[in-house]
Enzyme design. Structure first.
Site, PDB file in Angstrom:
ATOM      1  N   ASP A 106       0.861  -1.184   0.000  1.00 34.87           N
ATOM      2  CA  ASP A 106       0.000   0.000   0.000  1.00 34.87           C
ATOM      3  C   ASP A 106       0.897   1.233   0.000  1.00 34.87           C
ATOM      4  O   ASP A 106       1.449   1.616  -1.020  1.00 34.87           O
ATOM      5  CB  ASP A 106      -0.890  -0.104   1.239  1.00 34.87           C
ATOM      6  CG  ASP A 106      -2.024   0.866   1.272  1.00 34.87           C
ATOM      7  OD1 ASP A 106      -1.746   2.060   1.407  1.00 34.87           O
ATOM      8  OD2 ASP A 106      -3.193   0.465   1.169  1.00 34.87           O
ATOM      9  N   VAL A 161      -9.445  -3.307   0.909  1.00 34.54           N
ATOM     10  CA  VAL A 161      -9.957  -4.615   0.513  1.00 34.54           C
ATOM     11  C   VAL A 161      -9.804  -5.617   1.650  1.00 34.54           C
ATOM     12  O   VAL A 161      -8.952  -5.449   2.527  1.00 34.54           O
ATOM     13  CB  VAL A 161      -9.240  -5.121  -0.751  1.00 34.54           C
ATOM     14  CG1 VAL A 161      -9.572  -4.249  -1.952  1.00 34.54           C
ATOM     15  CG2 VAL A 161      -7.737  -5.199  -0.536  1.00 34.54           C
ATOM     16  N   ASP A 167      -7.463  -8.314   6.330  1.00 33.31           N
ATOM     17  CA  ASP A 167      -8.482  -8.177   7.368  1.00 33.31           C
ATOM     18  C   ASP A 167      -9.103  -6.787   7.396  1.00 33.31           C
ATOM     19  O   ASP A 167      -8.564  -5.819   6.862  1.00 33.31           O
ATOM     20  CB  ASP A 167      -7.856  -8.414   8.740  1.00 33.31           C
ATOM     21  CG  ASP A 167      -6.909  -7.278   9.125  1.00 33.31           C
ATOM     22  OD1 ASP A 167      -6.091  -6.881   8.294  1.00 33.31           O
ATOM     23  OD2 ASP A 167      -7.023  -6.764  10.259  1.00 33.31           O
TER      24      ASP A 167
HETATM   25  O1  LIG Z   1       2.355  -0.746   2.351  1.00 29.87           O
HETATM   26  P1  LIG Z   1       1.812  -0.519   3.687  1.00 29.87           P
HETATM   27  O2  LIG Z   1       1.038   0.738   3.758  1.00 29.87           O
HETATM   28  O3  LIG Z   1       2.837  -0.632   4.732  1.00 29.87           O
HETATM   29  O4  LIG Z   1       0.726  -1.649   3.968  1.00 29.87           O
HETATM   30  C1  LIG Z   1       0.925  -2.999   3.659  1.00 29.87           C
HETATM   31  C2  LIG Z   1       0.808  -3.838   4.869  1.00 29.87           C
HETATM   32  O5  LIG Z   1      -0.465  -3.645   5.473  1.00 29.87           O
HETATM   33  C3  LIG Z   1      -1.000  -4.896   5.818  1.00 29.87           C
HETATM   34  O6  LIG Z   1      -0.512  -5.341   7.025  1.00 29.87           O
HETATM   35  P2  LIG Z   1      -1.112  -4.878   8.440  1.00 29.87           P
HETATM   36  O7  LIG Z   1      -0.204  -3.938   9.103  1.00 29.87           O
HETATM   37  O8  LIG Z   1      -2.522  -4.453   8.240  1.00 29.87           O
HETATM   38  O9  LIG Z   1      -1.073  -6.186   9.291  1.00 29.87           O
HETATM   39  P3  LIG Z   1      -1.694  -7.624   8.952  1.00 29.87           P
HETATM   40  O10 LIG Z   1      -0.873  -8.217   7.888  1.00 29.87           O
HETATM   41  O11 LIG Z   1      -1.582  -8.365  10.238  1.00 29.87           O
HETATM   42  O12 LIG Z   1      -3.108  -7.450   8.514  1.00 29.87           O
HETATM   43  C4  LIG Z   1      -0.497  -5.786   4.741  1.00 29.87           C
HETATM   44  O13 LIG Z   1      -0.518  -7.135   5.154  1.00 29.87           O
HETATM   45  C5  LIG Z   1       0.876  -5.268   4.489  1.00 29.87           C
HETATM   46  O14 LIG Z   1       1.811  -5.947   5.266  1.00 29.87           O
HETATM   47  N1  LIG Z   2      -7.055  -5.508   4.708  1.00 28.41           N
HETATM   48  C1  LIG Z   2      -6.322  -4.580   4.110  1.00 28.41           C
HETATM   49  N2  LIG Z   2      -5.128  -4.276   4.619  1.00 28.41           N
HETATM   50  C2  LIG Z   2      -4.423  -3.331   3.965  1.00 28.41           C
HETATM   51  N3  LIG Z   2      -3.219  -2.849   4.225  1.00 28.41           N
HETATM   52  C3  LIG Z   2      -2.964  -1.929   3.323  1.00 28.41           C
HETATM   53  N4  LIG Z   2      -3.974  -1.786   2.487  1.00 28.41           N
HETATM   54  C4  LIG Z   2      -4.898  -2.662   2.873  1.00 28.41           C
HETATM   55  C5  LIG Z   2      -6.189  -2.984   2.366  1.00 28.41           C
HETATM   56  O1  LIG Z   2      -6.687  -2.450   1.387  1.00 28.41           O
HETATM   57  N5  LIG Z   2      -6.838  -3.956   3.040  1.00 28.41           N
END
Ligand SMILES: O=P(O)(O)OC[C@H]1O[C@H](OP(=O)(O)OP(=O)(O)O)[C@H](O)[C@@H]1O
Ligand SMILES: Nc1nc2[nH]cnc2c(=O)[nH]1
Length: 846
Positions: A106, A161, A167
């Site tokens: 992201d 998403v 999640d």
């Molecule tokens: O590019 P960024 O803006 O850093 O976002 C990307 C990260 O966000 C989400 O992780 P999250 O921190 O939500 O943890 P999760 O994997 O436990 O859901 C996803 O799994 C990536 O690792």
């Molecule tokens: N679940 C979820 N986690 C994210 N982390 C960064 N972007 C997203 C998104 O669109 N969905």
């Protein structure tokens, strides 16, 4: 919701994902087969767990697999830009090719941080394989290492998403497809959420495929979910989105609550049930606002002054972050609620009434602590004796006059029902005194009356006994008997053999009947006022002909004309004293609203005799926490008119944190609360819609503003009690000065120690041990006010040690406008006379 709509929000189906994963695996195999050194696949937990599992099963190479975790989003939807690594690699990646496997890229924060981290472990190359890439949101550019490559499954549009590992607040990860979370949010807002996600999860994932299912009719109706599951999903979703079913979704004491003689309670004879709060008639007919509870701020203040008086009421506002602690039953709130200086209105705001853990934030609300707190508050307020009455609207009592010793329960009170103000409109203090002086040569004298009031006092701890004793004493007084007798004479023929309780009720009803002009009117629209007084034949004559006037007159004439006990006195012996005593023993305060939003809780209590003057009660909750909507942070605002003045009370818990970014978020929270707090529908003309539409506002809560100084410096200034110096660094005070948040609001002087953060059950601030969550002590807990006519009497903290915060109290003397039928009567009678005079002149000319 229809199926098409549902399908539309799925971005990638299970089949599409599976197909693309295979393609990615082939690409990787191709790239790494020539190399001897098979890569280490490092999944970024938790989101990548499904993708990693599917991907590695398609890689026929001697790979190693590991996980690493980086926390960047926490519970929100915006990356905090500073990921931590709460768990690290198990495998040694020194000299290895590493493929970081992500579910989504992201902002790029996570990857940037992880690449640096793995690079520092000596990996020879670092590649990234992500299922989704959202380039529209990229903030951080990350560099691959060595010959590292970038593998990407799909480009993701700028939606939040969920599914296939991703999640929303730790849910939805086990969806086999990927869908847009916003859509679920929007459909839920539109009230159409059928919780397909949960239903589909159940249909597709939780029921073993081979197992033939027996689907109940209820499940069929609910797309495979039981109603209970569906209900739970809805409850949770509504909570996430901070949707309330309606504005009257709050609790209040019902009229009969704690009233031992509720059925015969004259106070309520014209106000059945809760109808006055809900604007709905019990017969199901909606009563338009203008018919019942209007409060239109008219342009002409000059005209308004002709039928409005003012008086002061005392408001005590208290806030406390109770840290999710359940209070012991004997928790002493006397000091915090300032019961030695009793108020007319208590506005009590708690934060973290439940612990802010994931279950409480995202699950169904745990309401159990509410009743525990309410019981303690009720018991505390019950220690305050009832107040008799205000003496005059135009000469309000000073705070010091609200002494319990003056709270004398007189038989007059019973005769006057609970609304002494009303009585004054008909027979104000000076007239009353004149009247008693008038009959001085009879058995009753002015002094007697004063004696009667002054001689009785209440032991506030033995209220019930004192009340009983006092009533018995008063009933034995010839004065009282005579007065009672006089009231009785008016309808004595009519009443005949009416039983005593009924008779008392009738008396009280007579005194509280709406035929007494404006007794309980909030402020009727002008045209209705005009009609009420002028359209009735002979306007003032109609007032004179009213029952109350006749009661008053007969009272006068009887007292003046006769100085002897009439035979009716005998009926007093039959009087149902017990009912009266019970009636008198009713708790002095009633809860008019209680509302919980996750951990935020507001409860408002008023003196019983003020209750009928509270109208247009409306509640609006706004969540500004997780996802910007969930109520772990946010506000509950209560709008109401007290007499003719519009009040708003707001209990908030704003974003926590010491950083500048956190302070900025608090400002956004405040703006959001203003923007999204809505009270009355557009159709309710003249009623306030937003917070700013109110005339007097009290904003209380854990505003979470911090002191911008080091921990050590802050502690030093605290030890010197140098509050003035500390205040200079208080973030909220700075905001006041900059005029960004709370522009134009007032706060009392902070001449008490910061209220946060204490060690549990201790007077020591946290942070002696710098490793254990050190926090700079701060004035997180604040009470602010806005509006004219609000005099702050005291602003202080209390030393209750239940949580890591100390409670704060602000007491105000607040001016309210009171509708004066007498004034209006006078104004309209004059107008009437002027018109008649004009008519005569015109007639003459004619
Ligand atoms: O590019 P960024 O803006 O850093 O976002 C990307 C990260 O966000 C989400 O992780 P999250 O921190 O939500 O943890 P999760 O994997 O436990 O859901 C996803 O799994 C990536 O690792
Ligand atoms: N679940 C979820 N986690 C994210 N982390 C960064 N972007 C997203 C998104 O669109 N969905």
């Amino acid at each position: 919701m229809d199926l098409e709509n549902h399908v539309e929000k799925i971005l990638w189906t299970e089949q599409q994902i599976s197909h693309r994963v295979s393609e990615l695996a082939s690409e990787i195999i191709q790239d790494f087969t020539p190399q001897n050194n098979a890569p280490a696949f490092v999944g970024v937990a938790t989101g990548a767990f499904l993708f990693l599992a599917d991907l590695v099963r398609k890689i026929q190479l001697p790979i190693s697999v590991d996980f690493i975790r980086a926390d960047s989003y926490g519970l929100g939807t915006v990356s905090n830009g500073n990921p931590r690594i709460p768990f690290d690699l198990k495998v040694d990646v020194q000299g290895k090719h590493v493929i970081l496997v992500e579910d989504i890229v992201d902002t790029g924060n996570t990857l940037s941080c992880l690449i640096d981290h793995i690079k520092s472990k000596g990996a020879s190359s670092i590649s990234v394989c992500t299922l989704l890439d959202k380039p529209a949101r990229r903030k951080v550019h990350f560099e691959l290492v060595g010959k590292g490559k970038y593998y990407c499954g799909f480009e993701c549009p700028d939606y939040f998403v969920v599914g296939y590992g991703m999640d929303f607040a730790e849910l939805y990860r086990n969806l086999p497809y990927i869908e847009v979370a916003d859509k679920a949010i929007h459909s839920a807002i539109a009230g159409t959420l059928r919780s397909e996600t949960f239903c589909n999860m159940r249909k597709q994932n939780t029921r073993p495929r081979h197992q033939k299912s027996e689907t109940s009719w209820a499940e069929k109706l609910c797309f495979g979910c039981t109603c209970l599951q569906l209900f739970w999903a809805r409850v949770v979703m509504r909570k996430w989105l901070n949707l309330t079913t309606n504005n009257s979704d709050y609790s209040a004491d019902s009229d009969s609550d704690s009233d031992s003689v509720s059925n015969s309670d004259p106070e309520y004879c014209n106000w059945p049930g809760e109808s006055r709060f809900k604007n709905d008639r019990s017969d199901g007919i909606r009563v338009e606002a203008y018919e019942t509870l209007p409060r239109i701020r008219r342009k002409s203040e000059t005209f308004r002054a002709q039928y409005i008086n003012t008086k002061e009421i005392r408001i005590c506002a208290g806030t406390w972050n109770v840290g999710g602690r359940v209070p012991p039953d004997d928790l002493d709130l006397d000091g915090w609620l300032d019961i030695d200086e009793p108020a007319d209105v208590y506005v009590i705001g708690l934060q973290e009434i439940i612990p802010l853990n994931a279950g409480n934030i995202f699950g169904a609300e745990d309401r159990r602590p509410v009743s525990v707190w309410e019981n303690i508050i009720r018991e505390t307020l019950n220690k305050i004796p009832s107040v008799t009455k205000f003496k005059s609207h135009s000469n309000p009592p000073s705070p010091s006059k609200f002494k319990p010793s003056e709270d004398v329960p007189t038989i007059d009170e019973i005769l006057q029902t609970t609304d002494s103000d009303i009585e004054e409109e008909i027979c104000p203090l000076n007239e009353e005194l004149n009247f008693f002086n008038e009959i001085k040569d009879g058995t009753v004298t002015g002094e007697n009356v004063v004696d009667l009031d002054a001689s009785a006092s209440i032991d506030k701890h033995k209220l019930g006994i004192s009340v009983e004793k006092e009533l018995r004493r008063q009933f034995s007084s010839p004065i009282t008997l005579e007065r009672f007798n006089c009231f009785g004479t008016e309808d004595s023929e009519e009443n005949g053999a009416m039983p005593s309780t009924q008779y008392i009720n009738k008396l009280a009803r007579t005194l509280s009947g709406t035929e007494r002009i404006g007794l309980s009117w909030p402020e009727p629209p002008l045209h209705l006022l005009g009609q009420h007084v002028l359209e009735r034949p002979g306007s003032f004559k109609s007032f004179k002909a009213s029952k109350s006037f006749r009661t008053y007159s007969s009272f006068k004439s009887n007292m003046a004309g006769e100085n002897r006990m009439r035979p009716e006195i005998a009926s007093l012996a039959e009087l149902d004293l017990e009912s009266l005593i019970n009636w008198k023993k009713r708790p002095p305060y009633v809860k008019i609203v209680s509302k919980q939003l996750v951990g935020i809780f507001i409860t408002i209590w008023v003196r019983r005799n003020l209750r009928r003057h509270i109208q247009n009660l409306n509640v609006s909750s706004v969540g500004v926490g997780v996802m910007g909507y969930i109520g772990n942070k946010g506000s509950i605002s209560v709008s109401m008119s007290i007499h003719q003045t519009l009040f708003c009370f707001i209990c908030t818990h704003l974003t926590s944190g010491e950083k500048d970014a956190d302070a900025a978020k608090r400002i956004t929270d405040v703006q959001e609360i203003h923007r999204r707090t809505r009270f009355n529908s557009l159709s309710s003309i003249g009623l306030p819609k937003s917070i700013c539409d109110h005339e007097r506002i009290i904003w209380l809560g854990d505003l979470n503003y911090r002191i911008n100084l080091s921990y050590e410096k802050t502690r030093e200034l605290i030890s010197k009690k140098d509050w003035a110096k500390l205040v200079e660094h208080d973030q909220l005070i700075r905001e006041f000065r900059k005029g960004r948040a709370f522009d134009g609001w007032s706060e009392g002087t902070l001449n008490f120690a910061p209220t946060y953060k204490y060690e549990t059950n201790s007077d020591t601030y946290c942070g002696e041990d710098s490793r254990a969550g050190r926090r700079t002590p701060s004035w997180c807990d604040r009470i602010l006010s806005f509006g004219k006519g609000m005099k702050l009497l005291s602003y202080r903290r209390s030393e209750l040690r239940l949580s890591d915060h100390r409670p704060v109290t602000a007491s105000y003397m607040v001016e309210v406008e009171v509708f004066s039928p007498k004034k209006l009567q006078r104004a309209l009678t004059l107008t009437d006379a002027e018109i008649k005079e004009e008519d005569i002149v015109i007639d003459g000319n004619w």
